[in-house]
Scaffold this motif. Structure first.
Motif, PDB file in Angstrom:
ATOM      1  N   GLU A  45       0.802  -1.367   0.150  1.00 24.69           N
ATOM      2  CA  GLU A  45       0.126  -0.056   0.001  1.00 24.69           C
ATOM      3  C   GLU A  45       0.916   1.198   0.065  1.00 24.69           C
ATOM      4  OE1 GLU A  45      -3.086   2.078   3.086  1.00 24.69           O
ATOM      5  OE2 GLU A  45      -1.618   0.657   3.705  1.00 24.69           O
ATOM      6  N   GLY A  46       0.479   2.285  -0.588  1.00 27.23           N
ATOM      7  CA  GLY A  46       1.369   3.609  -0.918  1.00 27.23           C
ATOM      8  C   GLY A  46       0.761   4.161   0.287  1.00 27.23           C
ATOM      9  N   VAL A  47       1.863   4.861   1.007  1.00 28.51           N
ATOM     10  CA  VAL A  47       1.496   5.643   2.395  1.00 28.51           C
ATOM     11  C   VAL A  47       1.817   7.103   2.122  1.00 28.51           C
ATOM     12  CG1 VAL A  47       2.430   5.920   4.694  1.00 28.51           C
ATOM     13  CG2 VAL A  47       2.460   3.543   3.848  1.00 28.51           C
ATOM     14  N   SER A  48       2.763   7.474   1.736  1.00 32.37           N
ATOM     15  CA  SER A  48       3.307   8.872   1.082  1.00 32.37           C
ATOM     16  C   SER A  48       4.362   8.925   0.132  1.00 32.37           C
ATOM     17  CB  SER A  48       3.651   9.449   2.607  1.00 32.37           C
ATOM     18  OG  SER A  48       4.085  10.837   2.370  1.00 32.37           O
ATOM     19  N   SER A  62      -5.324   7.244   5.526  1.00 34.78           N
ATOM     20  CA  SER A  62      -5.511   6.723   6.941  1.00 34.78           C
ATOM     21  C   SER A  62      -4.264   7.371   7.543  1.00 34.78           C
ATOM     22  CB  SER A  62      -5.176   5.230   6.818  1.00 34.78           C
ATOM     23  OG  SER A  62      -4.047   4.843   6.237  1.00 34.78           O
ATOM     24  N   VAL A  63      -3.181   8.227   7.035  1.00 30.65           N
ATOM     25  CA  VAL A  63      -2.245   8.673   7.745  1.00 30.65           C
ATOM     26  C   VAL A  63      -2.050  10.158   7.704  1.00 30.65           C
ATOM     27  CG1 VAL A  63      -0.887   6.506   7.138  1.00 30.65           C
ATOM     28  CG2 VAL A  63      -0.630   8.556   5.693  1.00 30.65           C
ATOM     29  N   LYS A  64      -3.104  10.790   6.836  1.00 33.37           N
ATOM     30  CA  LYS A  64      -3.248  12.256   6.962  1.00 33.37           C
ATOM     31  C   LYS A  64      -3.226  13.001   8.290  1.00 33.37           C
ATOM     32  CE  LYS A  64      -4.964  12.516   2.201  1.00 33.37           C
ATOM     33  NZ  LYS A  64      -6.123  13.029   1.507  1.00 33.37           N
ATOM     34  N   GLY A  65      -2.442  13.740   8.513  1.00 36.59           N
ATOM     35  CA  GLY A  65      -2.506  14.546   9.816  1.00 36.59           C
ATOM     36  C   GLY A  65      -1.686  13.598  10.739  1.00 36.59           C
ATOM     37  N   ARG A  66      -1.112  12.524  10.478  1.00 35.68           N
ATOM     38  CA  ARG A  66      -0.241  11.821  11.428  1.00 35.68           C
ATOM     39  C   ARG A  66       1.161  11.667  11.109  1.00 35.68           C
ATOM     40  NH1 ARG A  66      -1.280   6.624  12.709  1.00 35.68           N
ATOM     41  NH2 ARG A  66      -2.272   6.296  10.821  1.00 35.68           N
ATOM     42  N   MET A  82       6.401   9.427  11.595  1.00 36.84           N
ATOM     43  CA  MET A  82       5.149   8.966  11.989  1.00 36.84           C
ATOM     44  C   MET A  82       4.870   9.265  13.277  1.00 36.84           C
ATOM     45  SD  MET A  82       5.753   5.271  10.002  1.00 36.84           S
ATOM     46  CE  MET A  82       6.866   4.595  10.896  1.00 36.84           C
ATOM     47  N   ASN A  83       3.796   9.780  13.701  1.00 39.61           N
ATOM     48  CA  ASN A  83       3.243  10.092  14.805  1.00 39.61           C
ATOM     49  C   ASN A  83       2.053   9.627  15.167  1.00 39.61           C
ATOM     50  OD1 ASN A  83       5.634  12.195  15.031  1.00 39.61           O
ATOM     51  ND2 ASN A  83       4.246  13.621  13.825  1.00 39.61           N
ATOM     52  N   ASN A  84       1.601   9.570  16.397  1.00 38.65           N
ATOM     53  CA  ASN A  84       0.370   8.890  16.910  1.00 38.65           C
ATOM     54  C   ASN A  84       0.094   7.604  16.418  1.00 38.65           C
ATOM     55  OD1 ASN A  84      -2.053   8.899  18.244  1.00 38.65           O
ATOM     56  ND2 ASN A  84      -3.208   9.982  16.666  1.00 38.65           N
ATOM     57  N   LEU A  85       0.936   6.690  16.472  1.00 38.28           N
ATOM     58  CA  LEU A  85       1.097   5.414  15.675  1.00 38.28           C
ATOM     59  C   LEU A  85       0.029   4.695  16.439  1.00 38.28           C
ATOM     60  CD1 LEU A  85       4.873   4.797  15.287  1.00 38.28           C
ATOM     61  CD2 LEU A  85       3.285   4.716  13.274  1.00 38.28           C
ATOM     62  N   LYS A  86      -0.668   3.820  15.382  1.00 38.50           N
ATOM     63  CA  LYS A  86      -1.746   2.898  15.643  1.00 38.50           C
ATOM     64  C   LYS A  86      -1.274   1.366  15.403  1.00 38.50           C
ATOM     65  CE  LYS A  86      -5.137   6.404  14.256  1.00 38.50           C
ATOM     66  NZ  LYS A  86      -6.250   6.760  13.699  1.00 38.50           N
ATOM     67  N   PRO A  87      -1.779   0.553  15.948  1.00 40.40           N
ATOM     68  CA  PRO A  87      -1.636  -0.860  15.762  1.00 40.40           C
ATOM     69  C   PRO A  87      -1.934  -1.170  14.412  1.00 40.40           C
ATOM     70  CG  PRO A  87      -2.845  -0.815  17.701  1.00 40.40           C
ATOM     71  CD  PRO A  87      -2.983   0.518  17.170  1.00 40.40           C
ATOM     72  N   GLU A  88      -2.843  -0.602  13.560  1.00 44.13           N
ATOM     73  CA  GLU A  88      -2.910  -0.816  12.097  1.00 44.13           C
ATOM     74  C   GLU A  88      -1.822  -0.168  11.358  1.00 44.13           C
ATOM     75  OE1 GLU A  88      -5.240   0.636  14.210  1.00 44.13           O
ATOM     76  OE2 GLU A  88      -6.301   2.028  13.408  1.00 44.13           O
ATOM     77  N   ASP A  89      -1.032   0.380  11.711  1.00 45.30           N
ATOM     78  CA  ASP A  89       0.237   0.868  11.231  1.00 45.30           C
ATOM     79  C   ASP A  89       1.358  -0.213  11.086  1.00 45.30           C
ATOM     80  OD1 ASP A  89      -0.243   4.224  12.686  1.00 45.30           O
ATOM     81  OD2 ASP A  89      -0.788   3.481  10.405  1.00 45.30           O
ATOM     82  N   THR A  90       1.109  -1.202  11.825  1.00 46.52           N
ATOM     83  CA  THR A  90       1.997  -2.385  11.855  1.00 46.52           C
ATOM     84  C   THR A  90       2.287  -3.017  10.469  1.00 46.52           C
ATOM     85  OG1 THR A  90       1.672  -2.973  13.928  1.00 46.52           O
ATOM     86  CG2 THR A  90       2.721  -4.621  12.726  1.00 46.52           C
ATOM     87  N   ALA A  91       3.459  -2.830   9.957  1.00 45.60           N
ATOM     88  CA  ALA A  91       3.734  -3.366   8.519  1.00 45.60           C
ATOM     89  C   ALA A  91       5.184  -3.386   8.233  1.00 45.60           C
ATOM     90  CB  ALA A  91       3.118  -2.538   7.556  1.00 45.60           C
TER      91      ALA A  91
END
Length: 127
Positions: A45-48, A62-66, A82-91
């Protein structure tokens, strides 16, 4: 062409990491450099990404603003803060480049737009 990603690790939910992509061997005038991520069983998946010439950036929703992508031209390095990381960012996170992106009809978040890939760096966010 070389792309070297680093900076991954284990972090708790809400924490921060900064990934680095050191790049060399291609011209930047028309290039795009992007960050992608992949979890087992899913497509990459493209992130940025950043289009270097016009210095324009894109983020997946899903990552805008973070997350923030930036470049240090003196160091030939692209960062992903990468700020305010969430479990779904695991990759596993990869950096990629397209030396002749400018003028492309497609978003630099599309993985097929990139010809060169670095090795991945694991990011794990614990809940």
């Amino acid at each position: 062409v070389q792309l070297q990603a680093s900076g991954g690790g284990l972090v708790q939910t809400g924490g921060s990491l900064r990934l680095s992509c050191a790049h060399s061997g291609f011209r930047l005038d028309f290039a795009a450099i992007g960050w992608f991520r992949q979890v087992p069983g899913k497509e990459r998946e493209g992130v940025s990404c950043v289009s270097v010439g016009p210095n324009t950036t894109k983020y997946t929703d899903s990552v805008k603003g973070r997350f923030i992508i930036s470049r240090d031209s003196a160091k030939n390095t692209v960062y992903l803060q990468m700020n305010n990381l969430k479990p779904e960012d695991t990759a596993v996170y990869y950096c990629a480049a397209n030396e002749y992106y400018s003028g492309s009809y497609y978003s630099c978040l599309e993985r097929y737009e990139h010809d060169y890939w670095g090795q991945g760096t694991q990011v794990t966010v614990s809940s």
